[in-house]
Scaffold this active site. Structure first.
Site, PDB file in Angstrom:
ATOM      1  N   SER A 262       0.815  -1.220   0.000  1.00  9.70           N
ATOM      2  CA  SER A 262       0.000   0.000   0.000  1.00  9.70           C
ATOM      3  C   SER A 262       0.843   1.262   0.000  1.00  9.70           C
ATOM      4  O   SER A 262       1.966   1.275   0.494  1.00  9.70           O
ATOM      5  CB  SER A 262      -0.904  -0.001   1.241  1.00  9.70           C
ATOM      6  OG  SER A 262      -1.620   1.210   1.332  1.00  9.70           O
ATOM      7  N   GLY A 263       0.262   2.330  -0.512  1.00  7.98           N
ATOM      8  CA  GLY A 263       0.866   3.662  -0.421  1.00  7.98           C
ATOM      9  C   GLY A 263       0.502   4.350   0.881  1.00  7.98           C
ATOM     10  O   GLY A 263       0.898   5.483   1.119  1.00  7.98           O
ATOM     11  N   ASP A 264      -0.292   3.659   1.710  1.00  6.73           N
ATOM     12  CA  ASP A 264      -0.662   4.217   3.011  1.00  6.73           C
ATOM     13  C   ASP A 264      -0.611   3.069   4.026  1.00  6.73           C
ATOM     14  O   ASP A 264       0.084   2.083   3.806  1.00  6.73           O
ATOM     15  CB  ASP A 264      -2.034   4.900   2.914  1.00  6.73           C
ATOM     16  CG  ASP A 264      -2.133   6.098   3.846  1.00  6.73           C
ATOM     17  OD1 ASP A 264      -1.861   5.924   5.040  1.00  6.73           O
ATOM     18  OD2 ASP A 264      -2.483   7.198   3.387  1.00  6.73           O
ATOM     19  N   ASP A 265      -1.338   3.173   5.148  1.00  7.92           N
ATOM     20  CA  ASP A 265      -1.265   2.106   6.144  1.00  7.92           C
ATOM     21  C   ASP A 265      -1.826   0.789   5.581  1.00  7.92           C
ATOM     22  O   ASP A 265      -2.856   0.784   4.917  1.00  7.92           O
ATOM     23  CB  ASP A 265      -2.082   2.505   7.377  1.00  7.92           C
ATOM     24  CG  ASP A 265      -1.585   3.807   7.995  1.00  7.92           C
ATOM     25  OD1 ASP A 265      -0.352   3.999   8.073  1.00  7.92           O
ATOM     26  OD2 ASP A 265      -2.425   4.643   8.378  1.00  7.92           O
ATOM     27  N   SER A 296       4.781  -1.216   3.039  1.00 10.02           N
ATOM     28  CA  SER A 296       4.234   0.153   3.032  1.00 10.02           C
ATOM     29  C   SER A 296       5.348   1.161   3.319  1.00 10.02           C
ATOM     30  O   SER A 296       5.522   1.612   4.448  1.00 10.02           O
ATOM     31  CB  SER A 296       3.129   0.274   4.089  1.00 10.02           C
ATOM     32  OG  SER A 296       2.749   1.613   4.232  1.00 10.02           O
TER      33      SER A 296
END
Ligand SMILES: *[C@@H]1O[C@H](CO)[C@@H](O)[C@H](O)[C@H]1NC(C)=O
Ligand SMILES: *[C@@H]1O[C@H](CO)[C@@H](O)[C@H](O)[C@H]1NC(C)=O
Ligand SMILES: *[C@@H]1O[C@H](CO)[C@@H](O)[C@H](O)[C@H]1NC(C)=O
Ligand SMILES: *[C@@H]1O[C@H](CO)[C@@H](O)[C@H](O)[C@H]1NC(C)=O
Ligand SMILES: *[C@@H]1O[C@H](CO)[C@@H](O)[C@H](O)[C@H]1NC(C)=O
Ligand SMILES: *[C@@H]1O[C@H](CO)[C@@H](O)[C@H](O)[C@H]1NC(C)=O
Ligand SMILES: *[C@@H]1O[C@H](CO)[C@@H](O)[C@H](O)[C@H]1NC(C)=O
Ligand SMILES: *[C@@H]1O[C@H](CO)[C@@H](O)[C@H](O)[C@H]1NC(C)=O
Ligand SMILES: *[C@@H]1O[C@H](CO)[C@@H](O)[C@H](O)[C@H]1NC(C)=O
Length: 481
Positions: A262-265, A296
């Site tokens: 993911s690009g986030d959590d 991540s």
């Protein structure tokens, strides 16, 4: 309804099976005469919390799997039709191999959406295919927005017993359209999520590949008794807000055997934002996360917050792996959030190439508006980590509480952290925290006092959601509705 409904007795199940067999014997030949498209599909078994008496295939409702024809109507009319069986054994909708372009559609109760292997649900990039919803009551305003949000691709509200599963079929959010608009600052309301289930009980989301969501992938909110397992979730690591799984004001959640890039959590546990979350007052609690693998680079493996204004408690994280990830199990909060994060238990983390192993932030910026209460201090306590191995780490621990509101009861035991060549001079830096450590290297900050031969606690009881067992359900091509 309680989780008890998920666990029917063996006796009940047997009589159910016999019932189905006799229906089969009587109507089997009748169904074959009609030559429904489903008769071209092979029979199969799959694990689920509840099985269904009635079946249909998307093509029965005019679905075309050519990747070009829009199937929003097919999904909506199939599910509307199948909703009539909610009180008669429920129904399953099979999505066969093919590429099924669609806009947002709604699920129903006592219903299973099943994506066969090589079936791909493709999200439409036409905004008119995405209805707009008001913002969530516990948030007060959307991200990058003040009044509204797009519906998610697969949406359900006020449901009981809903399943989204498959034999590793795919949902492709085709997010690039939305990411472009977001990067250009052209999103006036919050981007769509891939799957959102609201105000619902008994939810299973499993055995699917989810790729390129416009923003968050899986968002159960104001819901209970949730199992999320066997998902492969893939987003580009440089796209913001592509969180993997975000349980939000949810109770009794089991998240197992997922692989998330993911690009986030990878996972973010939330419960509402500042004054809106405090007023709504619905915590996230009784959550277990096991056997997660996370990549991540810009965010956390598991984040608690930053929106936590309904409270977060009793979260258990066990046997998890993170690679090239910014931080492991991170707490994010701020003045104005109120509520608490407490009774967090982490056991067994295997980490490789991390900026931080332990990270807590009491000054997380971002408020929905200026109406937050500066006296609403979050209470962070009883945060336990044990059995940690990490290598190639830049900062072992950065723990920042809030002055006059320290984070207390922090415990770290049996943690071996190998620092990288680029390590910071000070591996630990702690302010406004208190707690204990035992058998931790490198040597922790002074605020976490060393205690000889001590293990941080991890609960030995089971959450009720852990007792829910899957049944073996099936699809028989000869039984149509
Ligand atoms: C929807 O359900 C009804 C039964 O109530 C059935 O007769 C009808 O054929 C179904 N529609 C389609 C498109 O299959
Ligand atoms: C889906 O549910 C939402 C919320 O109840 C509603 O606003 C929307 O119209 C529904 N969509 C369809 C196609 O029924
Ligand atoms: C869904 O449930 C919530 C909470 O109980 C309620 O406020 C809301 O009106 C319900 N929505 C629908 C469409 O029934
Ligand atoms: C499901 O598909 C994804 C993407 O192709 C793959 O990486 C993953 O290993 C598959 N999972 C299973 C259980 O086959
Ligand atoms: C959107 O919100 C995020 C975080 O709240 C912020 O970092 C970003 O700058 C905002 N972007 C726009 C275009 O407003
Ligand atoms: C579903 O995923 C689980 C892992 O959570 C795996 O053990 C199981 O074999 C999968 N089932 C199917 C039918 O692919
Ligand atoms: C310490 O943690 C490692 C995993 O990092 C584990 O294998 C080992 O059993 C733990 N030792 C004790 C005494 O619990
Ligand atoms: C160690 O981490 C750095 C980033 O801090 C990364 O560039 C490097 O490839 C990693 N080394 C190994 C052996 O994984
Ligand atoms: C330690 O953290 C505090 C608070 O974030 C910061 O002000 C300070 O500069 C840090 N010290 C070092 C040596 O990094």
């Amino acid at each position: 309804m309680s989780h008890k409904n998920m666990m029917k007795s063996p006796v009940f199940e047997n009589s159910y099976v016999i019932g189905v067999i006799s229906v089969l014997l009587i109507f089997g030949s009748l169904a074959e005469c009609k030559e429904p498209s489903s008769s071209k599909l092979k029979n199969f078994d799959y694990p689920a919390i509840n099985c269904r008496k009635h079946s249909a295939v998307l093509t029965d409702f005019g679905g075309v799997g050519d990747g070009k024809t829009l199937n929003t109507k097919a999904f909506n009319s199939a599910i509307t039709n199948l909703s009539q069986y909610a009180n008669d054994g429920g129904a399953q909708l099979i999505v066969p191999p093919g590429k099924w372009l669609t806009g947002s559609f709604n699920l129903t109760s006592h219903f299973t959406l099943f994506l066969q292997k090589d079936s791909v649900i493709l999200a439409s990039q036409d905004e008119s295919e995405w209805p707009q919803f008001p913002v969530l009551p516990s948030y007060g305003s959307g991200r990058n927005a003040s009044d509204g949000r797009f519906s998610s691709l697969v949406f359900g509200t006020n449901l009981t017993d809903v399943i989204i599963t498959g034999n590793n079929g795919t949902i492709d959010g085709q997010g690039s359209y939305w990411w472009d608009k977001f990067h250009k600052g052209q999103m006036k309301i919050t981007r769509p999520y891939m799957i959102e289930i609201m105000y619902s009980d008994q939810i299973q989301i499993s055995n699917l590949t989810l790729i390129n969501s416009p923003s968050w992938f899986v968002h159960p909110v104001y819901s209970s008794n949730i199992i999320i397992n066997g998902l492969t979730i893939l987003a580009p690591v440089d796209i913001p807000n592509t969180d993997g799984i975000d349980p939000d004001s949810c109770t009794n959640v089991r998240i197992e055997d997922n692989y998330i890039v993911s690009g986030d959590d990878c996972i973010a546990i939330k419960s509402g934002w500042d004054e809106y979350g405090i007023k709504f007052g619905k915590p996230s609690q009784q959550i277990i996360i096991r056997r997660l693998t996370c990549i991540s680079p810009k965010s956390a493996m598991v984040a608690l917050g930053s929106e936590m204004s309904g409270g977060i408690q009793d979260v258990r994280v066990e046997d998890v792996t993170a690679i090239k990830t910014e931080s492991a199990v991170r707490i994010k909060t701020a003045i104005g959030r109120g509520a608490y994060v407490k009774d967090i238990f982490v056991k067994g983390m295997n980490l490789d190439t991390m900026k931080y192993v332990f990270w807590m932030t009491g000054s997380y910026k971002s408020h929905p508006d200026n109406g937050f209460d500066p006296n609403a201090l979050p209470k962070i306590s009883e945060i336990n980590y044990r059995d940690v191995t990490a290598k190639n780490v830049t900062i072992a621990g950065k723990l920042d509480g809030i002055s006059n509101d320290p984070f207390t009861g922090i415990c770290v035991s049996n943690a071996t952290i190998e620092m990288s060549a680029h390590k910071k001079k000070l591996p630990w830096n702690c302010t406004d925290v208190s707690g204990v450590t035992s058998n931790v290297s490198p040597t922790p900050c002074e605020l976490l006092a060393e205690k000889e031969k001590f293990e941080c606690p991890f609960p030995t009881d089971k959450l009720t959601i852990e007792n829910v067992q899957f049944k073996t359900c099936n699809f028989k091509s000869s039984v149509i509705r």
